[in-house]
Design an enzyme around this catalytic site. Structure first.
Site, PDB file in Angstrom:
ATOM      1  N   TYR A   1     -52.740  10.957 -55.367  1.00  0.00           N
ATOM      2  CA  TYR A   1     -52.394  10.350 -54.072  1.00  0.00           C
ATOM      3  C   TYR A   1     -52.624  11.352 -52.934  1.00  0.00           C
ATOM      4  O   TYR A   1     -53.336  11.076 -51.962  1.00  0.00           O
ATOM      5  CB  TYR A   1     -50.944   9.857 -54.088  1.00  0.00           C
ATOM      6  CG  TYR A   1     -50.441   9.447 -52.733  1.00  0.00           C
ATOM      7  CD1 TYR A   1     -51.076   8.440 -52.015  1.00  0.00           C
ATOM      8  CD2 TYR A   1     -49.337  10.073 -52.152  1.00  0.00           C
ATOM      9  CE1 TYR A   1     -50.625   8.070 -50.751  1.00  0.00           C
ATOM     10  CE2 TYR A   1     -48.879   9.713 -50.903  1.00  0.00           C
ATOM     11  CZ  TYR A   1     -49.531   8.715 -50.199  1.00  0.00           C
ATOM     12  OH  TYR A   1     -49.089   8.365 -48.952  1.00  0.00           O
TER      13      TYR A   1
ATOM     14  N   PHE B   1     -33.340  11.613 -60.716  1.00  0.00           N
ATOM     15  CA  PHE B   1     -34.426  12.290 -61.433  1.00  0.00           C
ATOM     16  C   PHE B   1     -34.295  13.816 -61.352  1.00  0.00           C
ATOM     17  O   PHE B   1     -34.913  14.455 -60.515  1.00  0.00           O
ATOM     18  CB  PHE B   1     -35.782  11.856 -60.871  1.00  0.00           C
ATOM     19  CG  PHE B   1     -36.094  10.401 -61.057  1.00  0.00           C
ATOM     20  CD1 PHE B   1     -35.617   9.692 -62.161  1.00  0.00           C
ATOM     21  CD2 PHE B   1     -36.888   9.715 -60.140  1.00  0.00           C
ATOM     22  CE1 PHE B   1     -35.913   8.343 -62.341  1.00  0.00           C
ATOM     23  CE2 PHE B   1     -37.193   8.374 -60.313  1.00  0.00           C
ATOM     24  CZ  PHE B   1     -36.698   7.682 -61.414  1.00  0.00           C
TER      25      PHE B   1
ATOM     26  N   ARG C   1     -38.762  13.665 -62.596  1.00  0.00           N
ATOM     27  CA  ARG C   1     -39.964  12.841 -62.453  1.00  0.00           C
ATOM     28  C   ARG C   1     -41.152  13.794 -62.265  1.00  0.00           C
ATOM     29  O   ARG C   1     -41.068  14.732 -61.456  1.00  0.00           O
ATOM     30  CB  ARG C   1     -39.801  11.942 -61.222  1.00  0.00           C
ATOM     31  CG  ARG C   1     -40.858  10.885 -61.073  1.00  0.00           C
ATOM     32  CD  ARG C   1     -40.521   9.924 -59.944  1.00  0.00           C
ATOM     33  NE  ARG C   1     -40.587  10.552 -58.625  1.00  0.00           N
ATOM     34  CZ  ARG C   1     -40.414   9.906 -57.488  1.00  0.00           C
ATOM     35  NH1 ARG C   1     -40.141   8.608 -57.481  1.00  0.00           N
ATOM     36  NH2 ARG C   1     -40.482  10.530 -56.323  1.00  0.00           N
TER      37      ARG C   1
ATOM     38  N   LYS D   1     -55.594  11.433 -49.846  1.00  0.00           N
ATOM     39  CA  LYS D   1     -55.267  11.503 -48.417  1.00  0.00           C
ATOM     40  C   LYS D   1     -55.918  12.731 -47.778  1.00  0.00           C
ATOM     41  O   LYS D   1     -56.423  12.682 -46.650  1.00  0.00           O
ATOM     42  CB  LYS D   1     -53.752  11.522 -48.222  1.00  0.00           C
ATOM     43  CG  LYS D   1     -53.083  10.181 -48.531  1.00  0.00           C
ATOM     44  CD  LYS D   1     -53.377   9.167 -47.437  1.00  0.00           C
ATOM     45  CE  LYS D   1     -52.681   7.838 -47.672  1.00  0.00           C
ATOM     46  NZ  LYS D   1     -52.889   6.882 -46.581  1.00  0.00           N
TER      47      LYS D   1
ATOM     48  N   ALA E   1     -53.683   1.592 -47.779  1.00  0.00           N
ATOM     49  CA  ALA E   1     -53.895   2.538 -48.879  1.00  0.00           C
ATOM     50  C   ALA E   1     -52.892   2.253 -49.993  1.00  0.00           C
ATOM     51  O   ALA E   1     -51.860   1.624 -49.758  1.00  0.00           O
ATOM     52  CB  ALA E   1     -53.692   3.975 -48.401  1.00  0.00           C
TER      53      ALA E   1
ATOM     54  N   HIS F   1     -38.919   3.855 -54.205  1.00  0.00           N
ATOM     55  CA  HIS F   1     -38.350   4.825 -53.256  1.00  0.00           C
ATOM     56  C   HIS F   1     -36.828   4.886 -53.339  1.00  0.00           C
ATOM     57  O   HIS F   1     -36.165   3.878 -53.600  1.00  0.00           O
ATOM     58  CB  HIS F   1     -38.799   4.487 -51.835  1.00  0.00           C
ATOM     59  CG  HIS F   1     -40.281   4.601 -51.669  1.00  0.00           C
ATOM     60  ND1 HIS F   1     -41.100   3.504 -51.541  1.00  0.00           N
ATOM     61  CD2 HIS F   1     -41.096   5.668 -51.682  1.00  0.00           C
ATOM     62  CE1 HIS F   1     -42.349   3.905 -51.462  1.00  0.00           C
ATOM     63  NE2 HIS F   1     -42.384   5.223 -51.555  1.00  0.00           N
TER      64      HIS F   1
ATOM     65  N   LYS G   1     -50.123  -5.489 -51.246  1.00  0.00           N
ATOM     66  CA  LYS G   1     -48.737  -4.995 -51.201  1.00  0.00           C
ATOM     67  C   LYS G   1     -48.011  -5.488 -49.957  1.00  0.00           C
ATOM     68  O   LYS G   1     -46.788  -5.520 -49.925  1.00  0.00           O
ATOM     69  CB  LYS G   1     -48.718  -3.458 -51.187  1.00  0.00           C
ATOM     70  CG  LYS G   1     -49.353  -2.799 -52.395  1.00  0.00           C
ATOM     71  CD  LYS G   1     -48.362  -2.648 -53.511  1.00  0.00           C
ATOM     72  CE  LYS G   1     -49.041  -2.011 -54.714  1.00  0.00           C
ATOM     73  NZ  LYS G   1     -48.190  -1.942 -55.877  1.00  0.00           N
TER      74      LYS G   1
HETATM   75  N1  UDP Z   1     -35.516   9.656 -56.801  1.00  0.00           N
HETATM   76  C1  UDP Z   1     -34.511   9.513 -57.752  1.00  0.00           C
HETATM   77  N2  UDP Z   1     -34.331   8.280 -58.333  1.00  0.00           N
HETATM   78  C2  UDP Z   1     -35.092   7.195 -58.006  1.00  0.00           C
HETATM   79  C3  UDP Z   1     -36.107   7.346 -57.012  1.00  0.00           C
HETATM   80  C4  UDP Z   1     -36.280   8.590 -56.443  1.00  0.00           C
HETATM   81  O1  UDP Z   1     -33.807  10.470 -58.078  1.00  0.00           O
HETATM   82  O2  UDP Z   1     -34.884   6.122 -58.581  1.00  0.00           O
HETATM   83  C5  UDP Z   1     -35.725  10.964 -56.165  1.00  0.00           C
HETATM   84  C6  UDP Z   1     -37.132  11.512 -56.367  1.00  0.00           C
HETATM   85  O3  UDP Z   1     -37.226  12.232 -57.571  1.00  0.00           O
HETATM   86  C7  UDP Z   1     -37.288  12.395 -55.124  1.00  0.00           C
HETATM   87  C8  UDP Z   1     -36.444  11.691 -54.068  1.00  0.00           C
HETATM   88  O4  UDP Z   1     -35.584  10.815 -54.780  1.00  0.00           O
HETATM   89  O5  UDP Z   1     -36.731  13.656 -55.369  1.00  0.00           O
HETATM   90  C9  UDP Z   1     -37.273  10.874 -53.096  1.00  0.00           C
HETATM   91  O6  UDP Z   1     -38.144  10.056 -53.858  1.00  0.00           O
HETATM   92  P1  UDP Z   1     -39.025   8.918 -53.214  1.00  0.00           P
HETATM   93  O7  UDP Z   1     -39.788   8.258 -54.322  1.00  0.00           O
HETATM   94  O8  UDP Z   1     -38.172   8.042 -52.354  1.00  0.00           O
HETATM   95  O9  UDP Z   1     -40.015   9.680 -52.229  1.00  0.00           O
HETATM   96  P2  UDP Z   1     -41.054  10.891 -52.493  1.00  0.00           P
HETATM   97  O10 UDP Z   1     -40.309  12.138 -52.146  1.00  0.00           O
HETATM   98  O11 UDP Z   1     -41.526  10.828 -53.901  1.00  0.00           O
HETATM   99  O12 UDP Z   1     -42.139  10.594 -51.494  1.00  0.00           O
END
Ligand code: UDP
Length: 337
Positions: free
Chosen positions: A141, A208, A282, A145, A75, A189, A35
């Site tokens: 995940y 989401f 999600r 950890k 990781a 992200h 990655k």
């Molecule tokens: N999120 C979203 N749309 C996206 C990606 C993320 O609405 O395309 C939301 C996700 O559901 C979470 C927040 O953004 O509530 C942060 O998500 P991210 O994946 O950046 O970090 P995580 O909190 O999962 O570590």
């Protein structure tokens, strides 16, 4: 003495390598480049391309260099992927770290700073979350950890291996000088995805879930600048060497922003049109994750330098604007030669 950084070509790893070098530390990078990006690491930093399961290579790294500490980032780190492919998470994260710890003990290296996550808490009972709160991960995940944190605890008891586990909340932003940044394939992200929409690389950003129990219905997260994370690693290692005491610290700003607020911030910073489309929740997303980082402030003297989410997005945008294809086929990144 040198610091071995595993996963030093990844997002948080490469920013930490840059930061450590700016502090005058000697750094060695170990990364399998699955990655990570070779271009994200300065050319004059010794670089070993390899896997954590490769005991012979790890032994070579320890015997060829004067290493007294390891910062361990290497990781897999995607919640969704860990749910669909838990075996690879246990293989890479748990088994890989186990081998690293084994080779550290065999080679007499007794300090490790470990890259952990807020995902060890699962759905929090209260916010802000404190280190002493219940750990009950809701995905593989977070489980992997936490398993490594426990391994480090017992390795301390058995072999005197001293560790600091740093539980990051939402890492974001990029090197303020624009030399390196965030480049994941695929990107999952929030902030980079919004910025890719701003660049026209995506038609819209999917939000989401808008039915969470929060003010605007979208999830709230605690975004922390990647260079502040890098600084925390430096401080954690300093403290570990000074006190010889293991510890666990949350790293966040203690302030939450909803998905909608982050999208609005990105609109303000970029001045571009960013379309947001309501999408289903999600799986596995807690409604609110906010850190109490009081312990890191008290014990590591860690004060985030870039707590403002506007500035975090500005630094990320600067990287995206100048590297719309990330590191892809760009050769070495400016300023890193
Ligand atoms: N999120 C979203 N749309 C996206 C990606 C993320 O609405 O395309 C939301 C996700 O559901 C979470 C927040 O953004 O509530 C942060 O998500 P991210 O994946 O950046 O970090 P995580 O909190 O999962 O570590």
């Amino acid at each position: 003495m040198a610091i071995l950084v595993t996963g030093g070509a990844g997002y948080i790893g490469s920013h930490t390598v840059l930061y450590l070098r700016e502090k005058g530390e000697e750094v060695i990078v170990f990364d399998n480049l699955q990655k990570g990006h070779r271009e994200a690491v300065m050319n004059d930093v010794p670089f070993y391309e390899g896997d954590l399961h490769d005991s012979a290579l790890l032994d070579t790294v320890f015997s060829e260099n004067n290493i007294d500490a390891v910062i361990h980032f290497a990781a897999n780190s995607l919640v969704g992927e860990s749910v669909t492919d838990p075996i690879s998470y246990y293989q890479n994260n748990v088994s890989g770290s186990l081998n690293l710890v084994d080779r550290m003990v065999k080679n007499g290296v007794t300090n490790i700073v470990f890259s952990s996550t807020a995902a060890v808490y699962g759905e929090p009972e209260t916010v802000p979350i404190q280190e002493s709160d219940r750990t009950l991960p809701t995905n593989p995940y977070g489980e992997t950890k936490l398993a490594i944190e426990r391994l480090l605890h017992w390795a301390d008891q058995a072999y005197g291996l001293k560790s600091v586990a740093l539980r990051y909340f939402n890492a974001a932003g990029a090197d303020p000088k624009g030399r390196i940044g965030e480049d994941h394939t695929p990107e999952s992200h929030l902030i980079p995805i919004i910025l890719e929409s701003a660049l026209g690389k995506r038609p819209y950003i999917s939000v989401f879930g808008e039915d969470y129990d929060t003010e605007d219905g979208t999830c709230i997260r605690d975004y922390i600048h990647v260079m502040d994370l890098a600084d925390a690693h430096y401080r954690a290692l300093e403290k570990l060497k000074r006190t010889n005491e293991s510890g666990v610290y949350n790293l966040g700003n203690g302030k939450g922003f909803s998905v909608k607020q982050v999208i609005d911030t990105c609109r303000a910073v970029t001045g571009r049109t960013i379309e947001a489309v309501t999408s289903p929740r999600r799986a596995g997303d807690p409604a609110i994750l906010i850190a109490s980082s009081q312990k890191a402030k008290d014990e590591l003297d860690w004060i985030p330098k870039y707590p403002d989410v506007h500035e975090i997005v500005e630094h990320a945008w600067n990287w995206h604007l100048n590297h719309p294809n990330g590191y892809a086929k760009e050769g070495s990144v400016d300023g890193l030669k």
